[in-house]
Design an enzyme around this catalytic site. Structure first.
Site, mmCIF file in Angstrom:
data_model
loop_
_atom_site.group_PDB
_atom_site.id
_atom_site.type_symbol
_atom_site.label_atom_id
_atom_site.label_comp_id
_atom_site.label_asym_id
_atom_site.label_seq_id
_atom_site.Cartn_x
_atom_site.Cartn_y
_atom_site.Cartn_z
ATOM 1 N N GLU A 176 0.825 -1.207 0.000
ATOM 2 C CA GLU A 176 0.000 0.000 0.000
ATOM 3 C C GLU A 176 0.863 1.264 0.000
ATOM 4 O OE1 GLU A 176 -3.765 -0.805 2.066
ATOM 5 O OE2 GLU A 176 -3.561 1.195 2.915
ATOM 6 N N HIS A 185 7.955 -26.851 0.467
ATOM 7 C CA HIS A 185 7.294 -27.969 -0.206
ATOM 8 C C HIS A 185 6.095 -27.491 -1.011
ATOM 9 C CE1 HIS A 185 9.868 -30.702 2.068
ATOM 10 N NE2 HIS A 185 9.744 -29.797 3.019
ATOM 11 N N LYS A 190 -13.170 2.424 -1.542
ATOM 12 C CA LYS A 190 -14.059 2.801 -0.426
ATOM 13 C C LYS A 190 -15.181 3.701 -0.955
ATOM 14 C CE LYS A 190 -10.788 2.739 3.492
ATOM 15 N NZ LYS A 190 -10.271 3.450 4.662
HETATM 16 O O1 PA5 Z 1 -3.058 1.821 5.981
HETATM 17 C C1 PA5 Z 1 -4.130 2.366 5.763
HETATM 18 O O2 PA5 Z 1 -4.293 3.585 5.858
HETATM 19 C C2 PA5 Z 1 -5.336 1.539 5.401
HETATM 20 O O3 PA5 Z 1 -5.032 0.204 5.193
HETATM 21 C C3 PA5 Z 1 -6.370 1.635 6.508
HETATM 22 O O4 PA5 Z 1 -5.822 1.163 7.714
HETATM 23 C C4 PA5 Z 1 -7.627 0.834 6.193
HETATM 24 O O5 PA5 Z 1 -8.148 1.199 4.959
HETATM 25 C C5 PA5 Z 1 -8.670 1.087 7.266
HETATM 26 O O6 PA5 Z 1 -8.898 2.464 7.390
HETATM 27 P P1 PA5 Z 1 -9.445 3.088 8.708
HETATM 28 O O7 PA5 Z 1 -8.451 2.837 9.788
HETATM 29 O O8 PA5 Z 1 -9.622 4.535 8.423
HETATM 30 O O9 PA5 Z 1 -10.748 2.415 8.984
#
Ligand code: PA5
Length: 491
Positions: A317, A346, A460
């Site tokens: 990410e 394996h 989202k």
């Molecule tokens: O790293 C990030 O920002 C995302 O993976 C969020 O943690 C994830 O989308 C969840 O978002 P939030 O904590 O706002 O619910």
């Protein structure tokens, strides 16, 4: 000789797992070791990185190192190992109450709000933590619910008694549909049982801004922890997001933070040859530029299986970006793959050694394991297996780890190893800080914003639009205008 050493066998030494008993290695506060040998050309041949390639990046490395300093103010996650003193006191008091009063603790959250807590819990508690007798466990069973599959929700509700459960709703944005839906389901169920007093059964962690979770907290009177500005979801493990679940399970959160602080200091050194996170990032970026688009993390420690999941999100990410900071299209990033030694020897190793040459493998090894199991010489006369007798399972797993490294090396394929003295709160704190800095530094080298996630936000927003969230009418129109599916492609 016992097959399993007596003290390790009798019961898990839970205090040892949780970092409260300082083993010999811990007394010395042993640091993680990073072995980059098998990333280098002189070890694996022409496909490896030559030292002069690193020297040739001196200017880029210097620029990225300065940028890490200049942007330090935006990277509040780097302060967490030092800044959580007051929060830890509050966390500990909520955790102590949870340990006394509740049978189950359920974290509701997704992505960065769940993967860190899961990684730390599974690293620092025995594999079958929830099955250990309550009096020995000393705290509630722990469930980290990072999905919304209805069958999973049903199974959770079947497994817990909500009258004796503390829920922890975690969302930095306070908006993510998955976490909001989970929270609403749980609160409605609680309302039916407790017309009053829900606030005592739901703890919240969210951003300081208004947000829906803050509104719920206010209405229900829930204890709320703030996820500080500059601490994005995937960088939030050392904030209350991860510290509360750890403390509830009895893990020494101060040891976790201490380990992270030591590693953060180690990774603040500008000289790349003294800073393991910088050197790790430089090598990985060099390989990315040579077309190695896959980063495999392969712990030889069962307890770190979910650490690889945490790493996968952090790396994917943060670095998977269409544009760089100058707006140029770069389609940057490296696909993380999770593997487990020796299990995946394996399963996937054949591909790693002989399939497409597009991977960099990272092994995570433990010098010591928290249990010691001897292999008895049960058949001294069967030479095909008698060589194993008298060794320990640690000897065997280490031999297999080295053999995998060797097989990759022989095939001219790069690998690196992170050695933990043992899995402990201290070493896990170090490991988290190491990967966070390495990821941020890789982002600086690649000139991208490692802290946003526009691709995730797009998904989202589409969900909000499909389910009719006010303010997403335009997005809904965009979705409705998309090309319809062709029936001939549906079989
Ligand atoms: O790293 C990030 O920002 C995302 O993976 C969020 O943690 C994830 O989308 C969840 O978002 P939030 O904590 O706002 O619910």
């Amino acid at each position: 000789m016992y097959a399993i050493e007596k003290d390790a066998h009798a019961w898990y030494n839970l205090e040892k797992y949780r970092g409260k008993v300082w083993l010999k290695a811990m007394e010395e506060q042993k640091d993680l070791r990073f072995c980059f040998n098998h990333m280098m050309r002189e070890m694996i041949g022409p496909q490896g990185i030559a030292e002069r390639e690193i020297e040739a990046m001196a200017d880029e490395i210097g620029r990225a190192a300065r940028s890490m300093d200049v942007r330090r103010g935006e990277m509040a996650w780097r302060d967490l190992p030092y800044s959580q003193g007051e929060a830890v006191k509050e966390i500990q008091s909520v955790a102590d109450r949870a340990r006394e009063r509740f049978d189950a603790f359920v974290l509701l959250g997704i992505g960065g709000s769940a993967l860190g807590p899961l990684a730390v819990h599974t690293a620092l508690e025995p594999a079958r933590y929830n099955e250990i007798e309550a009096s020995r466990r000393g705290g509630p069973r722990v469930y980290i619910e990072d999905n919304i599959d209805p069958e999973r929700m049903k199974a959770l509700l079947d497994a817990i008694d909500i009258r004796r459960t503390l829920f922890y709703a975690v969302s930095k944005s306070g908006a993510t549909s998955e976490t909001m839906a989970q929270t609403m389901i749980v609160i409605q169920l609680l309302r039916e049982v407790f017309p009053e007093g829900i606030g005592e059964r739901v703890v919240i962690a969210t951003g300081a801004e208004k947000g829906n979770l803050n509104a719920i907290a206010k209405r229900e009177g829930c204890k709320t922890f703030v996820i500080p500005e500059g601490v994005g979801g995937r960088f939030s493990e050392l904030s209350p997001v991860g510290l509360l679940p750890a403390a509830v399970a009895g893990i020494d959160v101060r040891a976790l933070l201490n380990g992270a602080a030591r590693m953060d200091a180690r990774c603040s050194e500008p000289d790349v040859w003294k800073n393991p996170a910088y050197l790790g990032a430089v090598l990985q970026v060099l390989y990315m530029k040579k077309g190695r688009n896959i980063s495999v993390m392969m712990p030889y420690v069962d307890a770190l299986k979910y650490f690889a999941d945490w790493y996968a999100q952090l790396w994917a990410e943060s670095l998977g970006k269409r544009c760089d900071r100058d707006g140029r299209t770069v389609f940057c990033g490296q696909t993380p793959v999770k593997a487990l030694g020796v299990t995946d020897q394996h399963s996937q190793l054949q591909l790693y050694t002989e399939g497409p040459d597009d991977k960099v493998v990272t092994f995570i090894g433990a010098e010591e394991y928290r249990a010691n199991v001897y292999i008895p010489n049960a058949y001294p006369d069967i030479t095909g297996i008698s060589f194993l007798g008298g060794h320990t399972l640690k000897d065997l797993i280490h031999a297999e780890q080295f053999s995998t490294e060797y097989a990759l090396c022989k095939a001219g394929r790069p690998s690196q190893t992170v050695w933990l003295p043992e899995v402990s709160a201290d070493s896990i704190g170090q490991l988290i800080a190491y990967y966070e800095v390495q990821t941020a530094f890789a982002g600086e080298l690649l000139n991208i914003d490692a802290f946003d996630q526009p691709g995730v936000e797009e998904g989202k927003d589409a969900t909000y639009a499909m389910l009719g969230k006010p303010g997403y009418e335009e997005k809904k129109a965009e979705l409705d205008a998309r090309r319809p599916r062709q029936p001939r492609y549906i079989l």
